[in-house]
Design a protein around this motif. Structure first.
Motif, PDB file in Angstrom:
ATOM      1  N   THR A 230       0.838  -1.197   0.000  1.00 14.00           N
ATOM      2  CA  THR A 230       0.000   0.000   0.000  1.00 14.00           C
ATOM      3  C   THR A 230       0.878   1.253   0.000  1.00 14.00           C
ATOM      4  OG1 THR A 230      -1.550  -1.234   1.396  1.00 14.00           O
ATOM      5  CG2 THR A 230      -1.927   1.134   1.158  1.00 14.00           C
ATOM      6  N   ASP A 231       0.663   2.094  -0.983  1.00 11.54           N
ATOM      7  CA  ASP A 231       1.402   3.351  -1.071  1.00 11.54           C
ATOM      8  C   ASP A 231       1.142   4.172   0.187  1.00 11.54           C
ATOM      9  OD1 ASP A 231       1.589   6.341  -1.786  1.00 11.54           O
ATOM     10  OD2 ASP A 231       2.530   5.387  -3.530  1.00 11.54           O
ATOM     11  N   ARG A 232       2.182   4.761   0.733  1.00 14.59           N
ATOM     12  CA  ARG A 232       2.053   5.554   1.971  1.00 14.59           C
ATOM     13  C   ARG A 232       1.024   6.665   1.841  1.00 14.59           C
ATOM     14  NH1 ARG A 232       5.818   4.565   5.846  1.00 14.59           N
ATOM     15  NH2 ARG A 232       7.640   3.381   5.215  1.00 14.59           N
ATOM     16  N   ARG A 233       0.928   7.265   0.664  1.00 11.58           N
ATOM     17  CA  ARG A 233      -0.031   8.366   0.464  1.00 11.58           C
ATOM     18  C   ARG A 233      -1.472   7.868   0.471  1.00 11.58           C
ATOM     19  NH1 ARG A 233       4.048   9.737  -3.962  1.00 11.58           N
ATOM     20  NH2 ARG A 233       2.945   7.975  -4.820  1.00 11.58           N
TER      21      ARG A 233
ATOM     22  N   ILE B 210      -7.463   5.224   3.004  1.00 10.42           N
ATOM     23  CA  ILE B 210      -8.084   3.933   3.340  1.00 10.42           C
ATOM     24  C   ILE B 210      -8.667   3.986   4.744  1.00 10.42           C
ATOM     25  CG2 ILE B 210      -7.575   1.500   3.806  1.00 10.42           C
ATOM     26  CD1 ILE B 210      -5.520   1.694   1.458  1.00 10.42           C
ATOM     27  N   VAL B 211      -7.903   4.535   5.688  1.00  8.14           N
ATOM     28  CA  VAL B 211      -8.374   4.648   7.074  1.00  8.14           C
ATOM     29  C   VAL B 211      -9.588   5.567   7.162  1.00  8.14           C
ATOM     30  CG1 VAL B 211      -7.765   5.532   9.363  1.00  8.14           C
ATOM     31  CG2 VAL B 211      -6.159   4.073   8.125  1.00  8.14           C
TER      32      VAL B 211
ATOM     33  N   ASN C 207      -0.842  -4.961   8.192  1.00  8.98           N
ATOM     34  CA  ASN C 207       0.443  -5.426   8.679  1.00  8.98           C
ATOM     35  C   ASN C 207       0.827  -4.488   9.816  1.00  8.98           C
ATOM     36  OD1 ASN C 207       3.470  -5.209   8.858  1.00  8.98           O
ATOM     37  ND2 ASN C 207       3.290  -6.941   7.464  1.00  8.98           N
ATOM     38  N   PRO C 208       1.242  -5.008  10.976  1.00 11.50           N
ATOM     39  CA  PRO C 208       1.532  -4.125  12.103  1.00 11.50           C
ATOM     40  C   PRO C 208       2.693  -3.168  11.846  1.00 11.50           C
ATOM     41  CG  PRO C 208       2.026  -6.405  12.659  1.00 11.50           C
ATOM     42  CD  PRO C 208       1.377  -6.406  11.320  1.00 11.50           C
ATOM     43  N   ARG C 209       3.582  -3.492  10.936  1.00 13.95           N
ATOM     44  CA  ARG C 209       4.688  -2.577  10.622  1.00 13.95           C
ATOM     45  C   ARG C 209       4.222  -1.459   9.694  1.00 13.95           C
ATOM     46  NH1 ARG C 209       6.644  -7.502   9.720  1.00 13.95           N
ATOM     47  NH2 ARG C 209       7.723  -8.411  11.475  1.00 13.95           N
ATOM     48  N   ALA C 210       3.386  -1.778   8.738  1.00 13.23           N
ATOM     49  CA  ALA C 210       2.937  -0.789   7.754  1.00 13.23           C
ATOM     50  C   ALA C 210       1.813   0.086   8.291  1.00 13.23           C
ATOM     51  CB  ALA C 210       2.473  -1.484   6.476  1.00 13.23           C
ATOM     52  N   GLY C 211       0.941  -0.466   9.116  1.00 12.63           N
ATOM     53  CA  GLY C 211      -0.211   0.296   9.591  1.00 12.63           C
ATOM     54  C   GLY C 211      -0.270   0.453  11.093  1.00 12.63           C
ATOM     55  N   GLY C 212       0.781   0.043  11.779  1.00 12.59           N
ATOM     56  CA  GLY C 212       0.754   0.037  13.231  1.00 12.59           C
ATOM     57  C   GLY C 212       1.091   1.351  13.900  1.00 12.59           C
ATOM     58  N   VAL C 213       1.481   2.365  13.136  1.00  9.67           N
ATOM     59  CA  VAL C 213       1.819   3.652  13.746  1.00  9.67           C
ATOM     60  C   VAL C 213       1.228   4.794  12.934  1.00  9.67           C
ATOM     61  CG1 VAL C 213       3.954   2.893  14.853  1.00  9.67           C
ATOM     62  CG2 VAL C 213       4.034   3.725  12.532  1.00  9.67           C
TER      63      VAL C 213
END
Length: 191
Positions: free
Chosen positions: A73-76, A81-82, A97-103
């Motif tokens: 998922t592109d950071r932008r 999405i959220v 994924n907790p690394r990609a969306g955990g913070v």
């Protein structure tokens, strides 16, 4: 890594769609109950192939919103999405994924959090969980951690708990330490 994948679902190791997983069957039962109760859920999972399996099953079984945030998922796009997930009134799932969306994301649209597989790092799991504990959350948040007993997942769970205890004891002073700190402060104040 392979043992962790096997605990998630044998499909991650073997390319056969007919393989069964009691953990995944329990997960599907949980999702069904949450959707019947008009709930939204955040599911944290490490493996992209597992994310794809979850999304495919939800889309095939339910007429509801499902999306994901992981390394693909592109950071932008993550905040969009959220925002969409938070605004959605119907039941739905956000697989992350907790690394990609955990913070850095505020996901107050869901009050249920499922950690489908455990992470070795308790701080990473805690950060991921905190995505639902944000300003604007109007419901009680419930967190579920799925794992197989007597497997590598139980070893991970035991190490997570031990690391949490070590961290708490290393960071939070005891009552005796607090008194000693006060005494040191009084002495320093006198100089």
């Amino acid at each position: 890594l392979r043992l962790r994948q096997l605990c998630c679902h044998p499909y991650l190791i073997e390319d056969s769609p007919n393989l069964e997983s009691s953990k995944y069957n329990l997960f599907k039962d949980m999702i069904e109950e949450l959707f019947l109760n008009k709930e939204k859920v955040i599911v944290f999972n490490t493996f992209q192939r597992m994310t794809d399996l979850i999304i495919d099953d939800i889309k095939r079984t339910y007429d509801t919103h499902v999306n994901f945030i992981d390394g693909r998922t592109d950071r932008r796009e993550r905040q969009k999405i959220v925002d969409q997930f938070n605004k959605e009134e119907e039941p739905g799932a956000l697989i992350m994924n907790p690394r990609a969306g955990g913070v850095g994301l505020n996901i107050t649209g869901a009050s249920k959090v499922i950690h489908y597989n455990l992470e070795w790092n308790p701080a990473q799991e805690e950060q991921a969980t905190r995505r639902a504990y944000r300003i604007g959350q109007k419901k009680n948040v419930y967190v579920y951690r799925l794992y197989y007993p007597r497997t590598v997942e139980e070893v991970i769970l035991e190490r997570l708990e031990r690391k949490k205890r070590l961290s708490e004891n290393a960071i939070l002073p005891t009552p005796d330490d607090r008194d000693e700190i006060k005494d040191i402060y009084k002495v320093m104040k006198g100089f």
